[in-house]
Write an enzyme that holds these catalytic residues in place. Structure first.
Site, PDB file in Angstrom:
ATOM      1  N   ASP A  35     -14.605 -34.340  25.316  1.00 24.93           N
ATOM      2  CA  ASP A  35     -13.733 -34.798  26.353  1.00 24.93           C
ATOM      3  C   ASP A  35     -12.424 -34.384  26.414  1.00 24.93           C
ATOM      4  OD1 ASP A  35     -13.144 -36.537  28.390  1.00 24.93           O
ATOM      5  OD2 ASP A  35     -14.842 -37.921  28.114  1.00 24.93           O
ATOM      6  N   ASP A  36     -12.113 -33.860  27.440  1.00 23.22           N
ATOM      7  CA  ASP A  36     -10.568 -33.547  27.439  1.00 23.22           C
ATOM      8  C   ASP A  36      -9.768 -32.777  26.397  1.00 23.22           C
ATOM      9  OD1 ASP A  36     -10.693 -35.442  29.767  1.00 23.22           O
ATOM     10  OD2 ASP A  36      -9.644 -37.048  28.699  1.00 23.22           O
ATOM     11  N   CYS A  73     -13.693 -35.109  34.880  1.00 25.35           N
ATOM     12  CA  CYS A  73     -15.019 -35.329  34.229  1.00 25.35           C
ATOM     13  C   CYS A  73     -16.329 -35.293  34.740  1.00 25.35           C
ATOM     14  CB  CYS A  73     -14.962 -36.293  33.230  1.00 25.35           C
ATOM     15  SG  CYS A  73     -14.383 -38.229  34.182  1.00 25.35           S
ATOM     16  N   ARG A  77     -19.428 -32.721  34.653  1.00 24.98           N
ATOM     17  CA  ARG A  77     -20.534 -33.039  33.719  1.00 24.98           C
ATOM     18  C   ARG A  77     -21.791 -32.906  35.055  1.00 24.98           C
ATOM     19  NH1 ARG A  77     -19.316 -36.459  29.198  1.00 24.98           N
ATOM     20  NH2 ARG A  77     -16.950 -36.105  29.388  1.00 24.98           N
ATOM     21  N   LYS A 135     -21.457 -40.111  26.858  1.00 17.79           N
ATOM     22  CA  LYS A 135     -20.923 -40.324  28.024  1.00 17.79           C
ATOM     23  C   LYS A 135     -21.643 -39.792  29.260  1.00 17.79           C
ATOM     24  CE  LYS A 135     -16.857 -39.669  31.010  1.00 17.79           C
ATOM     25  NZ  LYS A 135     -15.320 -39.236  30.875  1.00 17.79           N
ATOM     26  N   HIS A 137     -21.732 -41.027  33.055  1.00 18.53           N
ATOM     27  CA  HIS A 137     -20.702 -41.044  34.010  1.00 18.53           C
ATOM     28  C   HIS A 137     -21.463 -40.380  35.498  1.00 18.53           C
ATOM     29  CE1 HIS A 137     -16.330 -40.948  35.317  1.00 18.53           C
ATOM     30  NE2 HIS A 137     -16.871 -41.889  35.704  1.00 18.53           N
ATOM     31  N   HIS A 226     -10.792 -38.522  24.807  1.00 17.22           N
ATOM     32  CA  HIS A 226     -10.473 -39.197  26.051  1.00 17.22           C
ATOM     33  C   HIS A 226      -9.705 -40.455  25.550  1.00 17.22           C
ATOM     34  CE1 HIS A 226     -11.106 -41.440  29.867  1.00 17.22           C
ATOM     35  NE2 HIS A 226     -11.405 -40.332  30.324  1.00 17.22           N
ATOM     36  N   ASP A 332     -14.966 -30.712  29.275  1.00 18.17           N
ATOM     37  CA  ASP A 332     -15.321 -30.937  30.520  1.00 18.17           C
ATOM     38  C   ASP A 332     -13.940 -30.572  31.229  1.00 18.17           C
ATOM     39  OD1 ASP A 332     -13.796 -33.065  29.471  1.00 18.17           O
ATOM     40  OD2 ASP A 332     -14.898 -34.667  30.644  1.00 18.17           O
ATOM     41  N   ASN A 333     -12.880 -30.541  30.849  1.00 19.14           N
ATOM     42  CA  ASN A 333     -11.743 -30.155  31.567  1.00 19.14           C
ATOM     43  C   ASN A 333     -10.584 -30.211  30.340  1.00 19.14           C
ATOM     44  OD1 ASN A 333     -12.320 -33.477  32.604  1.00 19.14           O
ATOM     45  ND2 ASN A 333     -10.690 -33.193  31.249  1.00 19.14           N
ATOM     46  N   LYS A 387      -5.446 -31.791  32.598  1.00 25.05           N
ATOM     47  CA  LYS A 387      -6.419 -32.384  33.640  1.00 25.05           C
ATOM     48  C   LYS A 387      -5.855 -32.796  35.109  1.00 25.05           C
ATOM     49  CE  LYS A 387      -9.570 -36.326  33.021  1.00 25.05           C
ATOM     50  NZ  LYS A 387      -9.641 -37.404  31.972  1.00 25.05           N
TER      51      LYS A 387
END
Length: 586
Positions: A35-36, A73, A77, A135, A137, A226, A332-333, A387
């Site tokens: 994540d991130d 995110c 996903r 996660k 989401h 994150h 994811d980014n 991001k």
């Protein structure tokens, strides 16, 4: 429009791959989503964090240097799991920044649309065991959780993030951390730490499953790195001095390292840092020390993720599953830039929810840390922005794919998009797609086998949009429009192969190409249902407004009651004071 490819040729492609010795048995599949993480955050990509498990996997497979995601995110996903553009999949924004005018419009919901199938659904239909931890989401109402989208077992967080030590929320959008196991609300163990738990739970699912002879699909969606940035002290301590020279130096260091590693051309220029961002030497020594520790914590959290991923890999090796497993590792980014404390109300909310910002225990249980826009800009080096933005800094991510029969130690400079992962997995496993919304991504199997150098031809456009941040890639060129607060909503044109930092606008130099790509983007937006945003829309302003509404709904009755009692006490006090003064005068 975005080019489409049906998966009808999967079986033929699989036969060709088997003839070349890929595998005679359907491989297991493990997808690791960070994540991130920025393009250069991982050790194999030149980052400072120690990530030996991921580095070893990179040496075992193919390292992609021009992989791209959505800059946010949930859309990423949705596309990773389905292979379908986020607007057509149904999740092109997140609720935190969703304007009321678009809420519930097609493509602007909080969950996958009917007919949108996930990798898990396709593989489950092909006889795979399917598991997910971490996660999600992508919705938590009836029919929206992983159990409803092809996963046999799942322990999922349906939120943009949560605390990594405790069962609690990290922002006022959520009253609590919404964890679900197999579709039911679930609580976390006392010894919870997110990266450890996500791995432990996945191992538990594999251990408990009775279909040992069937291949499995495991999706581990980590919370690291994150907000809130949190990690055990032993992981953070090794980076305490790493970032003491500040973000300006880190940008330059990563830029030079990217050239030395051949990740960017030798004559490339460093992507700009926005003029509104602070310079390191403008901070006091105390501020520098605190900020450097925040970035050290970021690296420590990534190292902790890698440590626990290493445990999972060791488990597979001990159980003779490793050699026949395809691994996909990506982010994811780009790096998270938000400073949550810019909203004055959040500081009070953090105190109410047991968070602190103490230097000594930063990153440990009860603390709340983040890196902010300056470090995010440095982490995104050699690119611009981070991001939330369609610039390279927000969308260029690491991607590693390794597996049985695939070449080792390979590097690919082909442009790839997050929608390409799902069809790649389907082709490598020989699994047909279940009927539903058509996949828009492309399989990367030819790249992996070394029989092709590109996935998309020089004249094939790939469109993207998120919250008004828009882009279209065609060959070496990228049409880009980023919005506030770190850009100006002006369309520009870049050669992102020669100029990955997006430093030279070619719109006036190549007007015909600019016009042609604008037409391609408009066709993409029309076909995929990109809707215009309200006048004056800003993701930050909308996040503050949405958060304030949620806070008012939660605390409004209490505040109203407290105000009413206070007013009544004030009136009563005034009345008795008036009576007392009258009595004295009498």
């Amino acid at each position: 429009m975005v080019p489409l490819r049906r998966l009808a040729a999967c079986a033929l492609s699989l036969c060709a791959l088997q003839a070349e010795g890929l595998t005679q048995d359907q491989p297991n599949v493990v997808v690791i989503l960070i994540d991130d993480a920025g393009f250069m955050d991982l050790g194999a990509y030149g980052g400072e964090a120690k990530t030996p498990a991921i580095d070893a996997m990179t040496a075992r497979g193919t390292m992609f240097t021009r992989a791209h995601s959505s800059p946010l995110c949930a859309p990423s996903r949705a596309m990773l799991l389905t292979g379908i553009d986020s607007h057509r999949a149904g999740v092109s924004l997140i609720s935190e920044v969703l304007p009321p005018e678009l809420d519930g419009q097609p493509g602007y919901g909080r969950s996958l649309l009917p007919g949108v199938r996930t990798i898990a659904t396709h593989l489950q239909s092909a006889g795979y065991r399917t598991f997910m931890t971490g996660k999600w989401h992508l919705g938590h109402e009836a029919g929206e959780l992983p159990i409803d989208h092809g996963f046999d077992r799942s322990f999922a967080l349906d939120a943009s993030g949560a605390d990594n030590w405790d069962d609690k929320s990290y922002l006022p959008f959520y009253d609590e951390a919404p964890w679900y196991e197999d579709g039911e609300e679930a609580a976390l163990p006392e010894d919870f730490y997110s990266s450890a738990f996500i791995v432990d739970k996945m191992i538990d699912y594999l251990e408990a499953d009775e279909r040992e002879d069937d291949p499995f699909f495991a999706y581990l969606a980590f919370q690291a790195i994150h907000i809130p940035i949190q990690a055990p002290r032993e992981f953070t301590e090794q980076y305490i001095e790493t970032y003491s020279s500040g973000w300006d130096e880190l940008r330059q260091t990563r830029f030079s390292r990217a050239k030395a590693m051949g990740l960017i051309p030798e004559n490339a220029r460093l992507g700009p840092m926005h003029e509104s961002l602070a310079r390191w030497d403008s901070l006091s020594p105390e501020e520098q020390e605190f900020s450097a520790k925040s970035m050290a914590l970021n690296a420590g959290m990534l190292s902790a993720l890698d440590h626990h991923l290493g445990r999972f890999i060791a488990y597979l090796q001990d159980n003779d599953a490793y050699d026949n497993t395809v691994f996909v590792i990506t982010s994811d980014n780009g790096p998270e830039y938000n400073d949550p404390l810019v909203s004055g109300n959040l500081g009070l909310w953090l105190q109410f929810n047991g968070y602190n910002r103490d230097f000594e225990t930063l990153g440990e249980r009860g603390s709340y840390a983040f890196i902010g826009p300056e470090w995010a800009s440095a982490a995104a080096s050699p690119s611009a922005r981070f991001k939330f933005y369609q610039s390279e800094g927000g969308t260029r991510v690491p991607l590693v794919i390794a597996g049985p029969g695939l070449p080792e130690g390979q590097r690919s400079e082909a442009f790839t998009y997050v929608t390409d992962i799902a069809p790649t997995i389907l082709e490598l496993t020989g699994s047909p797609a279940v009927d539903g919304v058509e996949i828009t991504g492309r399989s990367l199997s030819d790249i992996l086998q070394g029989t092709a150098e590109v996935v998309y031809g020089p004249n094939e456009p790939i469109g993207m949009e998120m919250a008004g941040h828009s882009a279209l890639v065609r060959g070496d060129y990228k049409l880009l429009r980023d919005g506030e607060p770190h850009s100006d909503n002006v369309w520009r044109l870049y050669n992102i192969v020669a100029d990955p930092g997006e430093t030279q606008d070619l719109a006036d130099v190549m007007p015909e190409l600019f016009a042609s790509m604008m037409a391609d983007y408009e066709a993409y937006a029309d076909e995929y249902g990109v809707l215009p945003l309200p006048e004056g829309y800003s993701t930050i302003k909308q996040a503050v407004a949405n958060g304030s509404r949620h806070t008012l709904r939660k605390y409004g009755p209490f505040l109203f009651g407290f105000s009413a009692v206070s007013l009544a006490a004030f009136i009563a006090g005034g009345f008795f004071l008036y009576r007392y003064l009258r009595a004295r005068r009498a």
